[in-house]
Design an enzyme around this catalytic site. Structure first.
Site, PDB file in Angstrom:
ATOM      1  N   SER A   7       0.842  -1.201   0.000  1.00  0.00           N
ATOM      2  CA  SER A   7       0.000   0.000   0.000  1.00  0.00           C
ATOM      3  C   SER A   7       0.872   1.244   0.000  1.00  0.00           C
ATOM      4  O   SER A   7       1.635   1.479   0.948  1.00  0.00           O
ATOM      5  CB  SER A   7      -0.898   0.020   1.239  1.00  0.00           C
ATOM      6  OG  SER A   7      -1.388   1.332   1.422  1.00  0.00           O
ATOM      7  N   HIS A  32      -1.272  -1.222  -4.351  1.00  0.00           N
ATOM      8  CA  HIS A  32      -2.538  -0.965  -3.650  1.00  0.00           C
ATOM      9  C   HIS A  32      -2.615   0.533  -3.351  1.00  0.00           C
ATOM     10  O   HIS A  32      -1.731   1.097  -2.701  1.00  0.00           O
ATOM     11  CB  HIS A  32      -2.599  -1.785  -2.357  1.00  0.00           C
ATOM     12  CG  HIS A  32      -3.880  -1.644  -1.601  1.00  0.00           C
ATOM     13  ND1 HIS A  32      -5.018  -2.381  -1.907  1.00  0.00           N
ATOM     14  CD2 HIS A  32      -4.213  -0.860  -0.550  1.00  0.00           C
ATOM     15  CE1 HIS A  32      -5.994  -2.048  -1.071  1.00  0.00           C
ATOM     16  NE2 HIS A  32      -5.538  -1.117  -0.234  1.00  0.00           N
ATOM     17  N   ASP A  34      -4.790   3.668  -1.835  1.00  0.00           N
ATOM     18  CA  ASP A  34      -5.853   3.965  -0.875  1.00  0.00           C
ATOM     19  C   ASP A  34      -6.379   5.384  -1.022  1.00  0.00           C
ATOM     20  O   ASP A  34      -5.668   6.349  -0.722  1.00  0.00           O
ATOM     21  CB  ASP A  34      -5.312   3.780   0.543  1.00  0.00           C
ATOM     22  CG  ASP A  34      -5.084   2.323   0.885  1.00  0.00           C
ATOM     23  OD1 ASP A  34      -6.051   1.549   0.820  1.00  0.00           O
ATOM     24  OD2 ASP A  34      -3.935   1.960   1.208  1.00  0.00           O
ATOM     25  N   MET A  36      -8.995   8.214   0.182  1.00  0.00           N
ATOM     26  CA  MET A  36      -9.816   8.563   1.357  1.00  0.00           C
ATOM     27  C   MET A  36     -10.383   9.967   1.203  1.00  0.00           C
ATOM     28  O   MET A  36      -9.665  10.877   0.777  1.00  0.00           O
ATOM     29  CB  MET A  36      -8.955   8.513   2.619  1.00  0.00           C
ATOM     30  CG  MET A  36      -8.272   7.182   2.826  1.00  0.00           C
ATOM     31  SD  MET A  36      -7.224   7.231   4.268  1.00  0.00           S
ATOM     32  CE  MET A  36      -6.556   5.569   4.227  1.00  0.00           C
ATOM     33  N   HIS A  65      -8.409   1.186  -3.873  1.00  0.00           N
ATOM     34  CA  HIS A  65      -9.315   0.962  -2.746  1.00  0.00           C
ATOM     35  C   HIS A  65      -9.978   2.292  -2.391  1.00  0.00           C
ATOM     36  O   HIS A  65      -9.335   3.182  -1.836  1.00  0.00           O
ATOM     37  CB  HIS A  65      -8.481   0.407  -1.572  1.00  0.00           C
ATOM     38  CG  HIS A  65      -9.251   0.178  -0.316  1.00  0.00           C
ATOM     39  ND1 HIS A  65      -8.626  -0.099   0.886  1.00  0.00           N
ATOM     40  CD2 HIS A  65     -10.587   0.165  -0.054  1.00  0.00           C
ATOM     41  CE1 HIS A  65      -9.546  -0.264   1.832  1.00  0.00           C
ATOM     42  NE2 HIS A  65     -10.746  -0.090   1.285  1.00  0.00           N
ATOM     43  N   MET A  67     -12.119   4.488  -0.265  1.00  0.00           N
ATOM     44  CA  MET A  67     -12.783   4.695   1.024  1.00  0.00           C
ATOM     45  C   MET A  67     -13.491   6.041   0.941  1.00  0.00           C
ATOM     46  O   MET A  67     -13.137   7.012   1.627  1.00  0.00           O
ATOM     47  CB  MET A  67     -11.725   4.668   2.145  1.00  0.00           C
ATOM     48  CG  MET A  67     -11.225   3.260   2.416  1.00  0.00           C
ATOM     49  SD  MET A  67      -9.634   3.226   3.249  1.00  0.00           S
ATOM     50  CE  MET A  67      -8.577   3.283   1.828  1.00  0.00           C
ATOM     51  N   MET A 136     -11.410  -5.938   5.505  1.00  0.00           N
ATOM     52  CA  MET A 136     -10.615  -4.987   6.297  1.00  0.00           C
ATOM     53  C   MET A 136     -10.273  -5.618   7.649  1.00  0.00           C
ATOM     54  O   MET A 136     -11.174  -6.037   8.393  1.00  0.00           O
ATOM     55  CB  MET A 136     -11.384  -3.680   6.526  1.00  0.00           C
ATOM     56  CG  MET A 136     -11.580  -2.818   5.288  1.00  0.00           C
ATOM     57  SD  MET A 136     -10.057  -2.430   4.396  1.00  0.00           S
ATOM     58  CE  MET A 136      -9.111  -1.560   5.661  1.00  0.00           C
ATOM     59  N   ASP A 174      -6.665  -6.560   4.242  1.00  0.00           N
ATOM     60  CA  ASP A 174      -6.067  -5.215   4.268  1.00  0.00           C
ATOM     61  C   ASP A 174      -6.029  -4.639   5.679  1.00  0.00           C
ATOM     62  O   ASP A 174      -7.072  -4.348   6.265  1.00  0.00           O
ATOM     63  CB  ASP A 174      -6.896  -4.308   3.334  1.00  0.00           C
ATOM     64  CG  ASP A 174      -6.285  -2.930   3.172  1.00  0.00           C
ATOM     65  OD1 ASP A 174      -5.189  -2.677   3.700  1.00  0.00           O
ATOM     66  OD2 ASP A 174      -6.928  -2.095   2.501  1.00  0.00           O
TER      67      ASP A 174
HETATM   68  C1  DX5 Z   1      -6.251   1.442   5.668  1.00  0.00           C
HETATM   69  C2  DX5 Z   1      -5.821   1.158   4.262  1.00  0.00           C
HETATM   70  C3  DX5 Z   1      -4.728   0.162   4.171  1.00  0.00           C
HETATM   71  C4  DX5 Z   1      -3.450   0.614   4.835  1.00  0.00           C
HETATM   72  C5  DX5 Z   1      -2.700  -0.590   5.229  1.00  0.00           C
HETATM   73  O1  DX5 Z   1      -7.382   2.215   5.670  1.00  0.00           O
HETATM   74  O2  DX5 Z   1      -6.907   0.638   3.497  1.00  0.00           O
HETATM   75  O3  DX5 Z   1      -4.487  -0.264   2.834  1.00  0.00           O
HETATM   76  O4  DX5 Z   1      -2.653   1.423   4.021  1.00  0.00           O
HETATM   77  O5  DX5 Z   1      -1.592  -0.203   5.952  1.00  0.00           O
HETATM   78  P1  DX5 Z   1      -0.907  -1.155   7.017  1.00  0.00           P
HETATM   79  O6  DX5 Z   1      -0.451  -2.389   6.289  1.00  0.00           O
HETATM   80  O7  DX5 Z   1       0.211  -0.329   7.554  1.00  0.00           O
HETATM   81  O8  DX5 Z   1      -1.940  -1.505   8.061  1.00  0.00           O
HETATM   82 ZN    ZN Z   2      -6.454  -0.331   1.503  1.00  0.00          ZN
END
Ligand code: DX5
Ligand code: ZN
Length: 215
Positions: A7, A32, A34, A36, A65, A67, A136, A174
């Site tokens: 990620s 990956h 993320d 947000m 991903h 969010m 998750m 994840d």
């Molecule tokens: C959290 C993200 C993850 C995050 C994982 O909301 O969706 O993808 O980056 O990071 P680690 O592996 O550090 O928990």
């Molecule tokens: Zn993620």
């Protein structure tokens, strides 16, 4: 052997090219990414503009991903940015089936992510329509959190559901994945491991990815 999806949330954004090059020269299978929005989750990360730069550095699969609320407004922008798959949150979509259809009609793989409190059986009537479930194992919003142990049971239940229906749906896990817990996550039925801090905060990320790959 699981697919490894580092990620980039844990990357250094000041020297992002360096981290992308590192992943490209590693055994990482996917990027990956993320996204947000500060509404669905209490944090803001990056959007299509940054993803376009990241995707331009790689031929690896870009696993986005989301969010975010109302992902339907952005699906096309992420496609244009270079996303190969879009994963939306079960909890963020009023019309999940419509979101999935939209993602597939844009030519991307479609995934659904579930928060730690969402039971896997809520996916029963969407499972046949999707390519991936992102389980998750932390509450979404931040990297570097601890793995929630109850997730193991959810992965096992989901694996049973997928096998029973003879589906070809990948299980991605994840949040909080480490070299210590990866084995039990894979044994429970995971196909894809996301790893942020474990990769990027390690002294030798390439070796850490190789070690995850070997589990
Ligand atoms: C959290 C993200 C993850 C995050 C994982 O909301 O969706 O993808 O980056 O990071 P680690 O592996 O550090 O928990
Ligand atoms: Zn993620």
């Amino acid at each position: 052997m699981a697919l490894i999806a580092p990620s980039l949330l844990s990357a250094n954004f000041l020297t992002l090219q360096k981290d992308c090059d590192m992943l490209n020269s590693s055994q990482a299978d996917w990027f990956h990414l993320d996204v947000m929005d500060g509404r669905f989750v209490p944090n803001i990360s990056f959007g299509p503009m940054i993803i376009k730069f990241i995707a331009s550095t790689t031929t690896k699969f870009c696993d986005v991903h989301l969010m975010i609320e109302e992902p339907e407004h952005y699906a096309e922008a992420f496609k244009d940015a270079g996303a190969n798959s879009l994963t939306v949150h079960f909890e963020a979509c009023k019309h999940l089936h419509r979101n999935i259809q939209q993602i597939k009609s844009l030519g991307m793989k479609a995934g659904v992510a579930i928060n730690p409190h969402t039971p896997v059986y809520f996916l029963k009537d969407i499972l046949a329509d999707i390519d991936l479930v992102c389980v998750m194992s932390v509450n979404p919003g931040f990297g570097g959190q601890s793995f929630i142990p109850h997730t193991i049971l959810k992965i096992q239940q989901l694996r049973e559901m997928i096998n029973e229906q003879l589906l070809n749906v990948k299980i991605e896990v994840d949040g909080g994945i480490t070299l210590a817990n990866a084995k039990s996550v894979i044994e429970a039925g995971a196909d894809v491991l996301v790893a942020g801090n474990t990769v990027f905060k390690s002294t030798d990320p390439i070796a850490t990815i190789a070690a995850l790959k070997q589990i």
